[in-house]
Motif scaffolding. Structure first.
Motif, short mmCIF file in Angstrom:
data_model
loop_
_atom_site.label_atom_id
_atom_site.label_comp_id
_atom_site.label_asym_id
_atom_site.label_seq_id
_atom_site.Cartn_x
_atom_site.Cartn_y
_atom_site.Cartn_z
N LYS A 128 20.98 -30.68 -18.62
CA LYS A 128 20.62 -31.05 -17.23
C LYS A 128 19.14 -30.81 -16.95
CE LYS A 128 25.15 -30.61 -15.22
NZ LYS A 128 26.10 -29.56 -14.92
N ALA A 162 14.71 -27.56 -20.91
CA ALA A 162 13.57 -26.72 -20.49
C ALA A 162 13.82 -25.30 -21.00
CB ALA A 162 13.45 -26.74 -18.98
N LYS A 222 17.79 -37.37 -25.63
CA LYS A 222 16.75 -37.63 -24.62
C LYS A 222 15.58 -36.66 -24.72
CE LYS A 222 15.78 -38.82 -19.94
NZ LYS A 222 16.05 -38.71 -18.53
N ALA A 227 11.65 -30.39 -22.79
CA ALA A 227 10.62 -30.91 -21.88
C ALA A 227 9.67 -29.81 -21.41
CB ALA A 227 11.28 -31.60 -20.68
N ALA A 285 8.36 -25.46 -21.02
CA ALA A 285 8.82 -24.22 -20.39
C ALA A 285 9.43 -24.59 -19.04
CB ALA A 285 7.64 -23.27 -20.21
N ASP A 286 10.34 -23.75 -18.57
CA ASP A 286 11.09 -24.05 -17.35
C ASP A 286 10.17 -23.90 -16.13
OD1 ASP A 286 12.78 -23.98 -15.08
OD2 ASP A 286 14.46 -23.48 -16.40
N ILE A 287 9.80 -25.04 -15.55
CA ILE A 287 8.81 -25.03 -14.46
C ILE A 287 9.39 -24.32 -13.23
CG2 ILE A 287 7.39 -26.48 -12.94
CD1 ILE A 287 7.52 -28.64 -15.20
N MET A 344 9.07 -20.59 -13.49
CA MET A 344 7.74 -19.95 -13.48
C MET A 344 6.88 -20.32 -12.27
SD MET A 344 5.86 -21.84 -16.66
CE MET A 344 6.11 -23.57 -16.95
N GLY A 383 5.76 -26.72 -23.76
CA GLY A 383 6.36 -25.74 -24.66
C GLY A 383 7.29 -26.37 -25.69
N GLU A 417 5.03 -27.40 -28.38
CA GLU A 417 4.55 -26.17 -29.04
C GLU A 417 5.64 -25.56 -29.93
OE1 GLU A 417 3.40 -24.74 -25.13
OE2 GLU A 417 1.37 -24.40 -25.88
N GLU A 462 0.52 -29.79 -19.47
CA GLU A 462 0.35 -28.64 -18.57
C GLU A 462 -0.78 -28.87 -17.56
OE1 GLU A 462 0.76 -28.47 -21.84
OE2 GLU A 462 2.18 -26.87 -22.34
N GLY A 478 0.48 -22.69 -23.14
CA GLY A 478 0.51 -21.23 -23.26
C GLY A 478 1.25 -20.73 -24.48
N1 CAA Z 1 11.28 -27.37 -16.45
C1 CAA Z 1 12.34 -27.38 -15.61
N2 CAA Z 1 13.09 -28.48 -15.35
C2 CAA Z 1 12.74 -29.62 -15.98
C3 CAA Z 1 11.65 -29.69 -16.86
C4 CAA Z 1 10.90 -28.50 -17.10
N3 CAA Z 1 9.86 -28.43 -17.94
N4 CAA Z 1 11.54 -30.96 -17.31
C5 CAA Z 1 12.54 -31.66 -16.74
N5 CAA Z 1 13.27 -30.85 -15.94
C6 CAA Z 1 14.44 -31.21 -15.12
C7 CAA Z 1 14.04 -32.02 -13.91
O1 CAA Z 1 13.60 -31.17 -12.85
C8 CAA Z 1 15.34 -32.72 -13.59
O2 CAA Z 1 16.19 -31.83 -12.93
P1 CAA Z 1 17.06 -32.33 -11.64
O3 CAA Z 1 17.97 -33.41 -12.18
O4 CAA Z 1 17.79 -31.09 -11.22
O5 CAA Z 1 16.07 -32.86 -10.67
C9 CAA Z 1 15.94 -32.98 -14.98
O6 CAA Z 1 15.28 -32.07 -15.86
C10 CAA Z 1 15.67 -34.38 -15.48
O7 CAA Z 1 14.27 -34.63 -15.38
P2 CAA Z 1 13.63 -35.93 -14.69
O8 CAA Z 1 14.52 -36.39 -13.57
O9 CAA Z 1 12.23 -35.63 -14.34
O10 CAA Z 1 13.75 -36.98 -15.89
P3 CAA Z 1 12.81 -38.22 -16.17
O11 CAA Z 1 13.47 -38.96 -17.26
O12 CAA Z 1 12.50 -38.95 -14.92
O13 CAA Z 1 11.42 -37.60 -16.71
C11 CAA Z 1 10.06 -36.09 -18.03
C12 CAA Z 1 11.39 -36.90 -17.91
C13 CAA Z 1 8.89 -37.06 -18.16
C14 CAA Z 1 10.18 -35.26 -19.28
C15 CAA Z 1 9.87 -35.22 -16.77
O14 CAA Z 1 11.07 -34.48 -16.55
C16 CAA Z 1 8.74 -34.24 -16.88
O15 CAA Z 1 7.60 -34.62 -16.73
N6 CAA Z 1 9.06 -32.94 -17.11
C17 CAA Z 1 8.07 -31.88 -17.13
C18 CAA Z 1 7.26 -31.89 -18.41
C19 CAA Z 1 6.20 -30.82 -18.38
O16 CAA Z 1 5.35 -30.79 -17.53
N7 CAA Z 1 6.29 -29.87 -19.34
C20 CAA Z 1 5.36 -28.78 -19.45
C21 CAA Z 1 5.94 -27.54 -18.81
S1 CAA Z 1 4.78 -26.20 -18.73
C22 CAA Z 1 4.82 -25.46 -20.25
O17 CAA Z 1 5.54 -25.87 -21.15
C23 CAA Z 1 3.92 -24.26 -20.44
C24 CAA Z 1 3.75 -23.80 -21.85
O18 CAA Z 1 2.91 -24.29 -22.57
C25 CAA Z 1 4.56 -22.70 -22.36
#
Ligand code: CAA
Length: 258
Positions: free
Chosen positions: A23, A27, A59, A63, A65-67, A70, A109, A112, A132, A140
């Motif tokens: 779901k 993340a 799919k 995607a 780290a859990d945004i 954090m 992440g 990474e 990021e 990170g």
């Molecule tokens: N953290 C938490 N939840 C996430 C997530 C993440 N990184 N990526 C996706 N989800 C969740 C969404 O919030 C959504 O939840 P709901 O159904 O409860 O709303 C579910 O997963 C499905 O996501 P989308 O509806 O957004 O799906 P999409 O097909 O439209 O888009 C995507 C897919 C392009 C991957 C988009 O979800 C996205 O951009 N995700 C974030 C990617 C991101 O920014 N990652 C970097 C995180 S920061 C990090 O990782 C720091 C580090 O270096 C350690």
């Protein structure tokens, strides 16, 4: 062992770990990373396992780290508690090969984590990125360090500064992934690779991994010296005797990890 965020299984001498938070597109949160660390450590200690596969869903590999987890952290939370990435480097301590089988998104992440594995086999649907910057932060868990080593400074700058994604074809051209396979063959093809590795002499497999990883930590001269000593030490193994004898006798080797 009962896990909530991963699914673990074995196929003969291959250990498979599937990230399983569908779901949230897998993340990565602390609990998942703790479970991943435990499963990896258990496979590493299991004498019947010769190679490990880390995968996600169709799919998303992951995607990032859990945004949500954090979003409200303060500097003191993350610095003092070392939240988010405290347990991520555990995968680097695994001595057996870990292959990332990536379909769909491997972002932040997730990218990474895939890069911490020993190599990446990508489905043609795979998409890699370090987005990021779009969240007002930076990678990170090694994104700014491992990505330039994998794909060159120019591409790493492009990816980390614009946050754009790289498809599987671009990732293969750039050297981030070792090969691309049809999406419906990802696990089958990765299992063939993992089973091949697991049929080799495990101590020698571990030496190859150790030696290649040293290439990123040492000067060329020191690395070549390190490799030479490991090469010499394989002559103290029974498996080297068996491998060369089997070649001379025109038969497959029967390695015993000795
Ligand atoms: N953290 C938490 N939840 C996430 C997530 C993440 N990184 N990526 C996706 N989800 C969740 C969404 O919030 C959504 O939840 P709901 O159904 O409860 O709303 C579910 O997963 C499905 O996501 P989308 O509806 O957004 O799906 P999409 O097909 O439209 O888009 C995507 C897919 C392009 C991957 C988009 O979800 C996205 O951009 N995700 C974030 C990617 C991101 O920014 N990652 C970097 C995180 S920061 C990090 O990782 C720091 C580090 O270096 C350690």
């Amino acid at each position: 062992m009962n896990y909530e965020n991963i699914v673990v299984e074995t196929r003969e001498k291959v250990g498979i770990i599937q990230l399983n938070r569908p779901k949230a597109l897998n993340a990565l949160n602390d609990k998942l990373m703790d479970e991943l660390g435990t499963a990896l450590t258990d496979f590493d200690a299991d004498e019947d396992i010769g190679c490990i596969i880390l995968t996600g869903s169709e799919k998303a590999f992951a995607a990032g780290a859990d945004i949500g987890a954090m979003a409200n952290y303060t500097f003191m939370d993350v610095y003092k508690g070392e939240y988010i990435t405290r347990n991520w480097e555990q995968i680097r301590r695994i001595r057996k090969p870990v292959i990332a089988a990536v379909a769909g998104y491997a972002l932040g992440g997730g990218c990474e984590l895939a890069m911490m594995c020993d190599f990446i086999i990508a489905a043609e649907t795979a998409k890699f990125g370090q987005p990021e910057i779009k969240l007002g932060t930076i990678p990170g868990a090694g994104g700014t360090q491992r990505l330039p080593r994998a794909v060159s400074k120019a591409k790493a700058m492009d990816m980390c500064l614009t946050g754009r994604m790289m498809d599987a074809a671009e990732a293969e051209r750039a050297g981030l992934v070792s090969r691309i396979v049809p999406a419906d063959k990802l696990m089958e093809e990765t299992l063939v690779a993992a089973t091949t590795i697991a049929s080799m002499s495990l101590p020698v497999v571990m030496m190859v991994k150790e030696s290649i990883n040293r290439a990123y930590e040492m000067t060329l001269n020191d690395g070549v010296q390190f490799e030479r000593r490991l090469f010499h030490s394989t002559f103290a193994t029974e498996d080297q005797k068996e491998g060369m004898k089997a070649f001379m006798e025109k038969r497959p080797p029967a390695f015993r990890n000795l």
